[in-house]
Scaffold this active site. Structure first.
Site, PDB file in Angstrom:
ATOM      1  N   LYS A  75      -7.856  -2.080   4.093  1.00  0.00           N
ATOM      2  CA  LYS A  75      -8.921  -2.284   3.102  1.00  0.00           C
ATOM      3  C   LYS A  75      -9.005  -3.769   2.752  1.00  0.00           C
ATOM      4  CE  LYS A  75     -10.530  -0.426  -1.362  1.00  0.00           C
ATOM      5  NZ  LYS A  75     -10.241   0.540  -2.448  1.00  0.00           N
ATOM      6  N   SER A 150     -13.620   3.909  -3.734  1.00  0.00           N
ATOM      7  CA  SER A 150     -14.083   2.656  -3.167  1.00  0.00           C
ATOM      8  C   SER A 150     -13.569   2.400  -1.751  1.00  0.00           C
ATOM      9  CB  SER A 150     -13.624   1.499  -4.074  1.00  0.00           C
ATOM     10  OG  SER A 150     -12.205   1.441  -4.128  1.00  0.00           O
ATOM     11  N   SER A 174      -9.874   6.423  -5.673  1.00  0.00           N
ATOM     12  CA  SER A 174     -10.537   5.720  -4.570  1.00  0.00           C
ATOM     13  C   SER A 174      -9.913   5.929  -3.199  1.00  0.00           C
ATOM     14  CB  SER A 174     -10.607   4.214  -4.875  1.00  0.00           C
ATOM     15  OG  SER A 174     -11.511   3.972  -5.922  1.00  0.00           O
TER      16      SER A 174
END
Length: 486
Positions: A75, A150, A174
Site C-alpha cells: 500500500k 482505503s 480499511s
C-alpha cells in the site's frame, strides 16, 4: 497464481524460478492495469533484482525462507526508500522517502519481491478507493463497482492475481472491508503487534498494518513475517510471535469446545438481506464443525461510528499539520508570504475528503469543544472496549458481517459522505478497542459479488482467529472462486 506454499515448493525444487514467477505477476499487472488501476507505481526493475537474488541463493544451495521470491503488493502509505510514496495525495506527489518502513524491510530481508505500490484513498481516508488523487481502482468482480477502501488497491491486486499477497493498513476497517468487497482474506492485527514505523500516519491510536491473501494460510504466513517488536515504534508490543500458519486445523474437534459469539447489534435494520443470509449460513456451518454459538449483545457498538469520526479526524488534524510546504512534499509556487504558502499549499495539495476530516478534527479539538466532543468520544471508546471484555468472558471469538452490503457502484456514494461512512459500521469497534479481526469470503449475492464474514478475537488472539477462519474456509469453496479477470 498459486499459493505461497506451492510457489515456495516450485522455487526450491527448481521447477520454476523466482524471476519467472515475478515476471508472470508483472505481465498480469501490465495486462490488467488499464482496466483495474490497482497500482500507483510498478517497481519492475527492483522486483526482478530481488527475484534474481533469490534464484542465486537457490542455485548456490542456500536455504531460503517461505516468502523468498513471492510477488507482494505494498500500500502506498508505507515508506519505501528510494521509491516514491504518495499516499495517493498531490501533496506528496514527488516524495521519495530516505528510509524504509519496518514491515517492508522485514519482507525484503525475507526475500519477498515488491512488485509495486498500490492505490488507496488519499491518506487512507475513505471506504471505496475513489478518494485517490490519481485514479479510481475498480473491483475485479465487476469493474463498475468499487473495491472498498482505503486499501482497495491492495485487495483488488490480490483478487485479480496481480500479486500473491499484499499489505494494507486498517484504521476503521480499511483492510477487512475491501477484503469483503473483493472476496479475499484480510487481517487487522492487535494494535501494537506490527510496527507502524514508516507508515504515514492517519490516526495514530487506530492505524494498523496487516495482510491480504487469497487464503487464510497465505495471510497467516505474511503476518508472521511482519509482526514483532520494533524499538522504533513506541506502541510496539514486546511479545513472542508464533508461526501462525503452523497450527492451522480444519475442524474444532481437538481441545475444548470453541465458543463463538454472534454480535446481535450487527444484524437487523440496514443489513442487506443477502449479506445476512450468507453470514447466517456461515454461522450454521461453524456450528456443524463443532462450535458452540451464543448470541452476544454489545450495546455500545451503536456509538462506534460517531466515536470514530471524532477521534480519527482529530488525530488526522494533528498528523496532517506537517504538510505545510516547508519540509517536504508540495509547495505552492504562487504564494507571496508564509501564511499564503501554508494555505495555498494545503488547499491545492489535499483532496475534498482529507480537507473535510481535517476541519472536523480541528473543530472537535478547538477551545470550548474539546470536552464536549473529543473527550466524550474517548470515554465512549472505553465503553466499547468494556463491551468486548464482557463478551470475551463467555465466548472465545465474535462474529458479524464484515460490511452491511456488497460492493456498490463507483460514484454511487461520493456525494453523500455519511452514507459512505456507514460502510465501516461493523469494523470500527475492533479498531477502537485495539483488537484483531479477520474477514474472509462466505458467499456471493445474486449479482455475483463477494460477501465477507468478520471474526474478532481477544488481544493477541491472532493464532486462534486464523484457526477458526481456516476451519471455516476449508469446509467451503468460497476462497477457490476467482473473478473472470483472474
Amino acid at each position: 497464481m498459486a499459493s505461497i506454499r506451492e510457489l515456495h515448493e516450485q522455487i526450491i525444487n527448481k521447477e520454476r524460478s523466482a524471476v519467472e514467477i515475478t515476471q508472470e505477476a508483472l505481465n498480469r499487472i501490465q495486462e490488467l492495469e488499464p482496466k483495474l488501476h490497482s497500482f500507483l507505481t510498478v517497481t519492475t526493475e527492483q522486483a526482478l533484482k530481488q527475484a534474481q537474488a533469490v534464484d542465486a541463493k537457490v542455485a548456490a544451495g542456500e536455504e531460503i525462507g517461505i516468502l523468498a521470491g513471492i510477488p507482494i503488493g505494498i500500500k502506498d502509505n508505507l515508506c519505501t526508500k528510494g521509491i516514491v510514496t504518495t499516499c495517493a495525495s498531490r501533496i506528496l506527489e514527488n516524495f521519495v522517502p530516505p528510509y524504509e518502513s519496518t514491515v517492508t524491510q522485514k519482507l525484503a530481508d525475507a526475500g519477498g519481491v515488491m512488485v509495486g505500490k498500490t492505490n488507496l484513498d488519499e491518506f487512507a481516508m475513505g471506504s471505496s478507493t475513489e478518494n485517490s488523487a490519481y485514479q479510481v481502482t475498480a473491483n475485479p468482480w465487476d469493474l463498475s463497482r468499487v473495491p472498498g477502501g482505503s486499501s482497495g488497491g491492495s485487495a483488488a491486486a490480490v483478487a485479480a492475481d496481480e500479486c500473491v499477497v499484499s499489505l494494507g493498513s486498517d484504521t476503521g476497517g480499511s483492510i477487512r472491508q475491501p477484503a469483503s468487497f473483493c472476496g479475499v482474506v484480510g487481517m487487522k492485527p492487535t494494535y501494537g503487534l506490527v510496527s507502524r514505523y514508516g507508515l504515514v500516519a492517519y490516526a495514530s491510536s487506530l492505524d494498523q498494518i496487516g495482510p491480504f491473501g487469497r487464503s487464510v494460510e497465505d495471510a497467516a504466513i505474511l503476518l508472521s513475517a511482519i509482526a514483532g517488536y520494533d524499538p522504533q515504534d513506541s506502541t510496539s508490543l514486546k511479545v513472542a510471535i508464533p508461526n501462525y500458519a503452523a497450527n492451522l486445523k480444519s475442524d474444532f474437534k481437538v481441545g475444548k469446545k470453541l465458543r463463538i459469539g454472534v454480535i446481535t447489534e450487527t444484524f437487523g435494520e440496514g443489513l442487506d438481506p443477502e449479506v445476512e443470509a450468507a453470514v447466517t449460513k456461515a454461522i450454521q456451518q461453524l456450528q456443524e464443525l463443532g462450535a458452540e454459538i451464543h448470541p452476544i449483545s454489545c450495546p455500545s457498538f451503536r456509538y462506534g461510528l460517531p466515536t470514530y469520526y471524532i477521534i480519527a479526524p482529530s488525530e488526522a488534524s494533528a498528523n496532517l499539520a506537517r504538510y505545510d510546504g516547508v519540509k517536504y512534499g508540495l509547495r505552492s509556487p504562487d504564494a507571496d508570504n508564509l501564511l499564503s504558502m501554508y494555505t495555498r499549499t494545503r488547499s491545492q495539495g489535499f483532496g475534498a475528503e482529507v480537507k473535510r476530516r481535517i476541519m472536523i478534527g480541528t473543530y472537535a479539538l478547538s477551545a470550548g469543544y474539546y470536552d464536549a466532543y473529543y473527550l466524550k468520544a474517548q470515554k465512549v471508546r472505553t465503553l466499547i472496549k468494556q463491551d468486548f471484555e464482557k463478551a470475551f468472558e463467555t465466548v472465545d471469538v465474535l462474529i458479524s458481517p464484515t460490511a452491511p452490503t456488497t460492493a456498490f457502484r463507483a460514484g454511487e456514494k461520493t456525494t453523500d459522505p455519511l452514507s459512505m461512512y456507514l460502510n465501516d459500521l461493523m469494523t470500527i469497534p475492533a479498531n477502537l478497542a485495539g483488537l484483531p479481526g479477520i474477514s474472509l469470503p462466505c458467499g456471493f449475492d445474486s449479482k455475483g459479488l463477494p460477501i465477507g464474514l468478520q471474526i474478532v478475537g481477544k488481544v493477541l488472539g491472532e493464532e486462534q482467529l486464523f484457526q477458526v477462519a481456516y476451519a471455516y474456509e476449508q469446509s467451503t469453496n468460497w476462497h477457490l472462486q476467482k473473478p473472470k479477470m483472474a
